[in-house]
Design an enzyme around this catalytic site. Structure first.
Site, mmCIF file in Angstrom:
data_model
loop_
_atom_site.group_PDB
_atom_site.id
_atom_site.type_symbol
_atom_site.label_atom_id
_atom_site.label_comp_id
_atom_site.label_asym_id
_atom_site.label_seq_id
_atom_site.Cartn_x
_atom_site.Cartn_y
_atom_site.Cartn_z
ATOM 1 N N LYS A 105 38.586 4.872 -38.002
ATOM 2 C CA LYS A 105 39.861 5.472 -38.420
ATOM 3 C C LYS A 105 41.234 5.622 -36.992
ATOM 4 O O LYS A 105 41.046 6.119 -36.233
ATOM 5 C CB LYS A 105 39.589 6.945 -38.224
ATOM 6 C CG LYS A 105 40.408 8.132 -38.597
ATOM 7 C CD LYS A 105 39.456 9.704 -39.267
ATOM 8 C CE LYS A 105 40.250 10.839 -39.188
ATOM 9 N NZ LYS A 105 40.040 11.908 -39.670
ATOM 10 N N GLU A 165 33.086 11.748 -45.420
ATOM 11 C CA GLU A 165 33.227 11.150 -43.675
ATOM 12 C C GLU A 165 32.468 11.943 -42.777
ATOM 13 O O GLU A 165 31.948 13.111 -43.659
ATOM 14 C CB GLU A 165 34.652 12.078 -43.517
ATOM 15 C CG GLU A 165 34.810 11.782 -42.101
ATOM 16 C CD GLU A 165 36.815 12.481 -42.137
ATOM 17 O OE1 GLU A 165 37.088 11.828 -40.921
ATOM 18 O OE2 GLU A 165 37.265 13.037 -42.606
ATOM 19 N N CYS A 201 40.382 10.369 -44.203
ATOM 20 C CA CYS A 201 40.533 11.804 -44.780
ATOM 21 C C CYS A 201 42.354 12.107 -43.655
ATOM 22 O O CYS A 201 43.421 11.750 -44.484
ATOM 23 C CB CYS A 201 39.849 12.128 -43.617
ATOM 24 S SG CYS A 201 40.005 14.308 -43.694
#
Length: 270
Positions: free
Chosen positions: A111, A41, A146
């Site tokens: 995200k 990321e 994540c």
């Protein structure tokens, strides 16, 4: 399916442009024949370099994507380039991109759960509002990023969309390494998918990253796991294991569509 996880550090004394060229050289230098290469990321800017988000934001057609798109076409493999700070209609997003073997964008994902704990990501970036699943010769592939590991409801929707392999680029801190290992395994088991998770390493912005990039199969077995150094971890998986696992132990068939209805029934009884 042959996979290469590329753990990357984002040191404070290296510019994003220097890092892009360095990481490009690492990926271009992979000697093994692989089907999928995965990066972490926000490795180019460095997740904890919040002061660079605005100046280093780029589009899906800018230098980072274009450089790796050419490499994907040259190597004839999929490359998940991790994520970039994407500038999109004035908003900044944490967007991951998977390139196919012709160098085209197979899918991109912004995200959904931006991180706020001891982090400025949630203040600087706009959350995504859509999931993507892409059919490949290896099965249906999706991505989360994540912090998304902590939200099983999102993963339920990925499975509903047909996901069999979920790629997770991350900048997970060393302080919560055990959570990283636990949650990657849990998401693989409770969704009966392969989890291909590539984490950042090193220290930048005063935060040490955990590393331990890993691949977990649908039974929760760790197929491969890296350590805490930069480098490449190779693994080979059998994507057909997803279908066999789901047929042998059909837990997904017992999952309810809406668990909130259980609360409503309890309230009615009271």
């Amino acid at each position: 399916m042959k996979i290469a996880l590329v753990q990357v550090a984002s040191p404070d004394d290296e510019t994003p442009t220097q890092r892009r060229e360095r990481v490009y050289a690492i990926v271009a230098g992979i000697e093994h024949s692989v089907d999928l290469i995965v990066l972490p990321e926000l490795w180019r800017v460095g997740f904890n370099h919040f002061d660079l988000y605005e100046t280093e934001a780029e589009s899906l057609h800018a230098a980072t994507v274009q450089r790796f798109a050419a490499l994907a076409a040259e190597r004839r493999c999929f490359i998940h380039i991790g994520s970039i700070v994407q500038r999109n209609d004035g908003a900044l997003k944490n967007t991951s991109i998977m390139l196919d073997a012709s160098g085209q964008i197979a899918h991109h994902y912004s995200k959904v759960h931006v991180f706020g704990y001891q982090s400025l990501e949630s203040k600087l970036l706009t959350p995504g509002d859509q999931i993507y699943s892409t059919a490949t010769g290896f099965g249906v592939v999706s991505a989360t990023t994540c912090y998304d590991l902590r939200f099983p409801g999102l993963w339920t929707e990925l499975v509903a969309a047909g996901s069999e392999i979920v790629i997770v680029p991350a900048a997970w801190p060393a302080a919560r390494r055990e959570h990283w290992q636990l949650l990657t395994a849990a998401r693989a088991v409770d969704n009966q998918v392969f989890v291909i998770a590539c984490n950042a390493v090193g220290t930048h912005g005063g935060v040490e990253l955990a590393g331990y990039s890993r691949i977990v199969d649908p039974w929760g077995t760790v197929v491969a796991e890296a350590g805490t150094d930069e480098g490449i971890t190779y693994a080979e998986i059998d994507p057909a294991l997803v279908g066999r696992t789901r047929a042998e132990f059909p837990v997904l068939a017992d999952r309810l569509d809406d668990y909130s209805s259980l609360n409503k029934r309890k309230a009615a009884q009271l």
